[in-house]
Design an enzyme around this catalytic site. Sequence first.
Site, PDB file in Angstrom:
ATOM      1  N   GLU A  98      38.906  53.378  43.480  1.00 47.79           N
ATOM      2  CA  GLU A  98      39.232  52.385  42.450  1.00 47.79           C
ATOM      3  C   GLU A  98      40.669  51.911  42.630  1.00 47.79           C
ATOM      4  O   GLU A  98      41.527  52.648  43.121  1.00 47.79           O
ATOM      5  CB  GLU A  98      38.999  53.028  41.069  1.00 47.79           C
ATOM      6  CG  GLU A  98      39.383  52.206  39.863  1.00 47.79           C
ATOM      7  CD  GLU A  98      38.623  50.896  39.699  1.00 47.79           C
ATOM      8  OE1 GLU A  98      38.585  50.116  40.670  1.00 47.79           O
ATOM      9  OE2 GLU A  98      38.119  50.625  38.592  1.00 47.79           O
ATOM     10  N   ASP A  99      40.915  50.662  42.239  1.00 49.40           N
ATOM     11  CA  ASP A  99      42.259  50.114  42.390  1.00 49.40           C
ATOM     12  C   ASP A  99      43.235  50.695  41.374  1.00 49.40           C
ATOM     13  O   ASP A  99      44.304  51.181  41.729  1.00 49.40           O
ATOM     14  CB  ASP A  99      42.231  48.572  42.290  1.00 49.40           C
ATOM     15  CG  ASP A  99      41.472  48.050  41.062  1.00 49.40           C
ATOM     16  OD1 ASP A  99      41.024  48.859  40.219  1.00 49.40           O
ATOM     17  OD2 ASP A  99      41.321  46.815  40.944  1.00 49.40           O
ATOM     18  N   ASP A 102      43.224  52.723  34.141  1.00 45.96           N
ATOM     19  CA  ASP A 102      43.910  52.234  32.945  1.00 45.96           C
ATOM     20  C   ASP A 102      43.462  53.122  31.779  1.00 45.96           C
ATOM     21  O   ASP A 102      43.917  54.252  31.653  1.00 45.96           O
ATOM     22  CB  ASP A 102      43.539  50.755  32.793  1.00 45.96           C
ATOM     23  CG  ASP A 102      44.328  50.021  31.743  1.00 45.96           C
ATOM     24  OD1 ASP A 102      45.523  50.291  31.587  1.00 45.96           O
ATOM     25  OD2 ASP A 102      43.761  49.153  31.056  1.00 45.96           O
ATOM     26  N   LYS A 130      47.926  53.967  35.566  1.00 42.09           N
ATOM     27  CA  LYS A 130      48.704  53.566  34.381  1.00 42.09           C
ATOM     28  C   LYS A 130      48.518  54.661  33.339  1.00 42.09           C
ATOM     29  O   LYS A 130      47.818  54.468  32.331  1.00 42.09           O
ATOM     30  CB  LYS A 130      48.110  52.259  33.863  1.00 42.09           C
ATOM     31  CG  LYS A 130      49.087  51.129  33.699  1.00 42.09           C
ATOM     32  CD  LYS A 130      48.381  49.946  33.066  1.00 42.09           C
ATOM     33  CE  LYS A 130      48.511  48.710  33.898  1.00 42.09           C
ATOM     34  NZ  LYS A 130      47.911  47.522  33.244  1.00 42.09           N
ATOM     35  N   PHE A 151      51.314  44.367  33.249  1.00 45.91           N
ATOM     36  CA  PHE A 151      50.172  43.760  33.918  1.00 45.91           C
ATOM     37  C   PHE A 151      50.495  43.507  35.392  1.00 45.91           C
ATOM     38  O   PHE A 151      51.420  42.774  35.718  1.00 45.91           O
ATOM     39  CB  PHE A 151      49.705  42.471  33.234  1.00 45.91           C
ATOM     40  CG  PHE A 151      48.293  42.171  33.633  1.00 45.91           C
ATOM     41  CD1 PHE A 151      47.232  42.752  32.952  1.00 45.91           C
ATOM     42  CD2 PHE A 151      48.025  41.389  34.756  1.00 45.91           C
ATOM     43  CE1 PHE A 151      45.914  42.542  33.372  1.00 45.91           C
ATOM     44  CE2 PHE A 151      46.715  41.182  35.181  1.00 45.91           C
ATOM     45  CZ  PHE A 151      45.665  41.760  34.478  1.00 45.91           C
ATOM     46  N   ASP A 158      43.715  41.347  40.131  1.00 44.04           N
ATOM     47  CA  ASP A 158      43.751  39.932  39.787  1.00 44.04           C
ATOM     48  C   ASP A 158      44.200  39.697  38.357  1.00 44.04           C
ATOM     49  O   ASP A 158      44.192  40.608  37.522  1.00 44.04           O
ATOM     50  CB  ASP A 158      42.347  39.320  39.927  1.00 44.04           C
ATOM     51  CG  ASP A 158      41.422  39.746  38.784  1.00 44.04           C
ATOM     52  OD1 ASP A 158      41.315  40.968  38.534  1.00 44.04           O
ATOM     53  OD2 ASP A 158      40.842  38.867  38.120  1.00 44.04           O
ATOM     54  N   ARG A 164      44.618  38.269  44.109  1.00 46.60           N
ATOM     55  CA  ARG A 164      44.099  39.462  44.789  1.00 46.60           C
ATOM     56  C   ARG A 164      44.609  39.595  46.213  1.00 46.60           C
ATOM     57  O   ARG A 164      44.691  40.689  46.745  1.00 46.60           O
ATOM     58  CB  ARG A 164      42.566  39.428  44.850  1.00 46.60           C
ATOM     59  CG  ARG A 164      41.886  39.577  43.510  1.00 46.60           C
ATOM     60  CD  ARG A 164      40.406  39.885  43.723  1.00 46.60           C
ATOM     61  NE  ARG A 164      39.594  39.624  42.554  1.00 46.60           N
ATOM     62  CZ  ARG A 164      39.447  40.464  41.533  1.00 46.60           C
ATOM     63  NH1 ARG A 164      40.075  41.618  41.526  1.00 46.60           N
ATOM     64  NH2 ARG A 164      38.679  40.154  40.512  1.00 46.60           N
TER      65      ARG A 164
HETATM   66  P1  IMP Z   1      39.896  51.041  32.565  1.00 52.64           P
HETATM   67  O1  IMP Z   1      38.421  51.148  32.390  1.00 52.64           O
HETATM   68  O2  IMP Z   1      40.589  50.694  31.291  1.00 52.64           O
HETATM   69  O3  IMP Z   1      40.518  52.256  33.233  1.00 52.64           O
HETATM   70  O4  IMP Z   1      40.147  49.756  33.437  1.00 52.64           O
HETATM   71  C1  IMP Z   1      40.330  49.748  34.768  1.00 52.64           C
HETATM   72  C2  IMP Z   1      40.092  48.341  35.266  1.00 52.64           C
HETATM   73  O5  IMP Z   1      40.850  47.390  34.503  1.00 52.64           O
HETATM   74  C3  IMP Z   1      40.549  48.208  36.686  1.00 52.64           C
HETATM   75  O6  IMP Z   1      39.499  48.407  37.582  1.00 52.64           O
HETATM   76  C4  IMP Z   1      41.042  46.779  36.740  1.00 52.64           C
HETATM   77  O7  IMP Z   1      39.958  45.944  37.060  1.00 52.64           O
HETATM   78  C5  IMP Z   1      41.466  46.451  35.349  1.00 52.64           C
HETATM   79  N1  IMP Z   1      42.927  46.538  35.166  1.00 52.64           N
HETATM   80  C6  IMP Z   1      43.605  47.461  34.450  1.00 52.64           C
HETATM   81  N2  IMP Z   1      44.923  47.246  34.494  1.00 52.64           N
HETATM   82  C7  IMP Z   1      45.092  46.146  35.265  1.00 52.64           C
HETATM   83  C8  IMP Z   1      46.279  45.418  35.707  1.00 52.64           C
HETATM   84  O8  IMP Z   1      47.427  45.733  35.401  1.00 52.64           O
HETATM   85  N3  IMP Z   1      46.031  44.351  36.506  1.00 52.64           N
HETATM   86  C9  IMP Z   1      44.780  43.960  36.884  1.00 52.64           C
HETATM   87  N4  IMP Z   1      43.668  44.608  36.504  1.00 52.64           N
HETATM   88  C10 IMP Z   1      43.823  45.702  35.697  1.00 52.64           C
HETATM   89 MG    MG Z   2      38.404  47.028  38.460  1.00 57.28          MG
END
Ligand code: IMP
Ligand code: MG
Length: 180
Positions: A98-99, A102, A130, A151, A158, A164
């Site tokens: 995963e990138d 969050d 994060k 962000f 993106d 991207r």
């Molecule tokens: P989570 O389910 O809240 O952990 O969300 C993770 C997903 O939110 C990642 O796979 C990203 O697609 C998106 N995301 C979270 N933070 C960022 C950011 O700072 N920039 C871009 N995409 C983000």
């Molecule tokens: Mg994602």
Amino acid sequence: MVNADVERILFTEEQIRERVRELAREIRAVFDPDGVYAVGVLTGAFVFLSDLIRQLDLPVEVGFVTATSYRDGTRPGALLTSAVGELRVAGRDVLLVEDILDTGRSLEAVQARLREAGARSLRTAVLLDKAERREVDVPVDFRGFEVPNEFLVGYGLDYAGRYRGLPYVGVLRRSVYEGV
Ligand code: IMP
Ligand code: MG
């Protein structure tokens, strides 16, 4: 040249390359030499995944899943995960890629799905964490960098489908998404 919408660069192309190389070494050390089933979470993870597998030096198969959050008033923030094409992870050693981590909700949903699909083992690699934003405790085995609660764009990440392809990870200017 830094994109004009980027306030500052957090990690340069070189820093990312070096960290990805280190992560690949860590990953190689724990996986069985008969190989890895690498599963990327679309769309953001495709850049990290493609760099990572070229440093792994292990036999690799690749698959993708999507994780989409939706809100219909009754189930706020629920997640739909689905495989893209066939995902034959049953009995395999899976590396989920995963990138950015969050809240943790997408990874939690994808991990559950891969376990249900019968993965023999499941490990998770995230490039960016994060940590401050975490809402659910998800297990992560390989972590590239901890990042501040801002962000971020680039290297697969993106905003509204853009940025991207930037080779670095940067902080997006607030004026871009606050419409100033
Ligand atoms: P989570 O389910 O809240 O952990 O969300 C993770 C997903 O939110 C990642 O796979 C990203 O697609 C998106 N995301 C979270 N933070 C960022 C950011 O700072 N920039 C871009 N995409 C983000
Ligand atoms: Mg994602």
